[in-house]
Design an enzyme around this catalytic site. Sequence first.
Site, PDB file in Angstrom:
ATOM      1  N   LYS A 221       1.897  34.629  67.763  1.00  0.00           N
ATOM      2  CA  LYS A 221       2.555  33.460  67.184  1.00  0.00           C
ATOM      3  C   LYS A 221       3.210  32.596  68.263  1.00  0.00           C
ATOM      4  O   LYS A 221       3.558  33.047  69.347  1.00  0.00           O
ATOM      5  CB  LYS A 221       3.591  33.900  66.144  1.00  0.00           C
ATOM      6  CG  LYS A 221       2.990  34.520  64.883  1.00  0.00           C
ATOM      7  CD  LYS A 221       2.317  33.496  63.998  1.00  0.00           C
ATOM      8  CE  LYS A 221       1.658  34.092  62.757  1.00  0.00           C
ATOM      9  NZ  LYS A 221       2.620  34.499  61.724  1.00  0.00           N
ATOM     10  N   ARG A 255       0.472  43.029  60.587  1.00  0.00           N
ATOM     11  CA  ARG A 255      -0.781  42.272  60.573  1.00  0.00           C
ATOM     12  C   ARG A 255      -1.040  41.775  61.997  1.00  0.00           C
ATOM     13  O   ARG A 255      -0.268  40.963  62.524  1.00  0.00           O
ATOM     14  CB  ARG A 255      -0.684  41.102  59.593  1.00  0.00           C
ATOM     15  CG  ARG A 255      -1.958  40.300  59.427  1.00  0.00           C
ATOM     16  CD  ARG A 255      -1.761  39.193  58.397  1.00  0.00           C
ATOM     17  NE  ARG A 255      -2.991  38.436  58.186  1.00  0.00           N
ATOM     18  CZ  ARG A 255      -3.372  37.387  58.914  1.00  0.00           C
ATOM     19  NH1 ARG A 255      -2.601  36.949  59.908  1.00  0.00           N
ATOM     20  NH2 ARG A 255      -4.506  36.753  58.655  1.00  0.00           N
TER      21      ARG A 255
END
Length: 288
Positions: A221, A255
Amino acid sequence: MFWQTTRFRIDLARPRVMGIVNVTPDSFSDGGRLGDAAAALRHCEQLLAEGADILDIGGESSRPGAAPVPLAEELARVLPVVQGALGFGVPLSVDTVKPEVMRRALELGADIVNDIGALLAPGALEAVAAFPRAGVCLMHMRGDPATMQQRPAYDDVVAEVADFLAGRLQVLRAAGVDDERIVLDPGIGFGKTVEHNLELLRRQPELLALGRPLLLGWSRKSTLGAVTGRAVGERLAGSIAAALAAARQGAAVLRVHDVAATVDALKVWGAAGLLPVPESPATRGAIR
């Protein structure tokens, strides 16, 4: 605690690793690598060999600024992969906001709907509720992928995320969806600044008060890029550190793109007594 899904009841006594299978040309970190079902299925097999517990198959990018994908195109991307992966013997998750994709995937036998929109789209709740054993992940997002990073603001990001997820949990209960089918995702990077994301990590245990397991997606991210100064392809170490921090703070499902490295890191922390020790692949019977 367990996560009930279509074919499997997943024991969440230790963190489970959900491997990402992006069947999209424009995902933020690996778009275009899995351009057809055959390539996606080979990737599924690789992730399973690396130790993934769950596969998450998506046909529409949710990166900031992403445009919606037409329904027919998303179905054409996702359904052949779901069909082909059903024989792998692991839980299959479908990452979608579209009720028709949910319904069609669940009809094939998919185990989980992973919805960044928390089943808010018209017909989405009904699509999941119609399958009495299907698992679901409800995620918090402020706005939508096209607009979510345009000056997101909160008075207290953790409290507001918790309130939203608690409200959605109540809606699903009222629709007859059992708690054991539901996990919750605070939505790292979805309508949140770097500081919002880090605050969610620091105060993640507060979200456990909602009473359901947490799924966290920190892999590659942009917040990790902001902290480390690394480009998206250079964020492995940051992704592993964030996954371990999330697990230490109570995350039940991680995840990730980089399954092998994440599994290895979890094994080391488990051996050190910091996390439950993962069982060997030969005894991975807690998913049944």
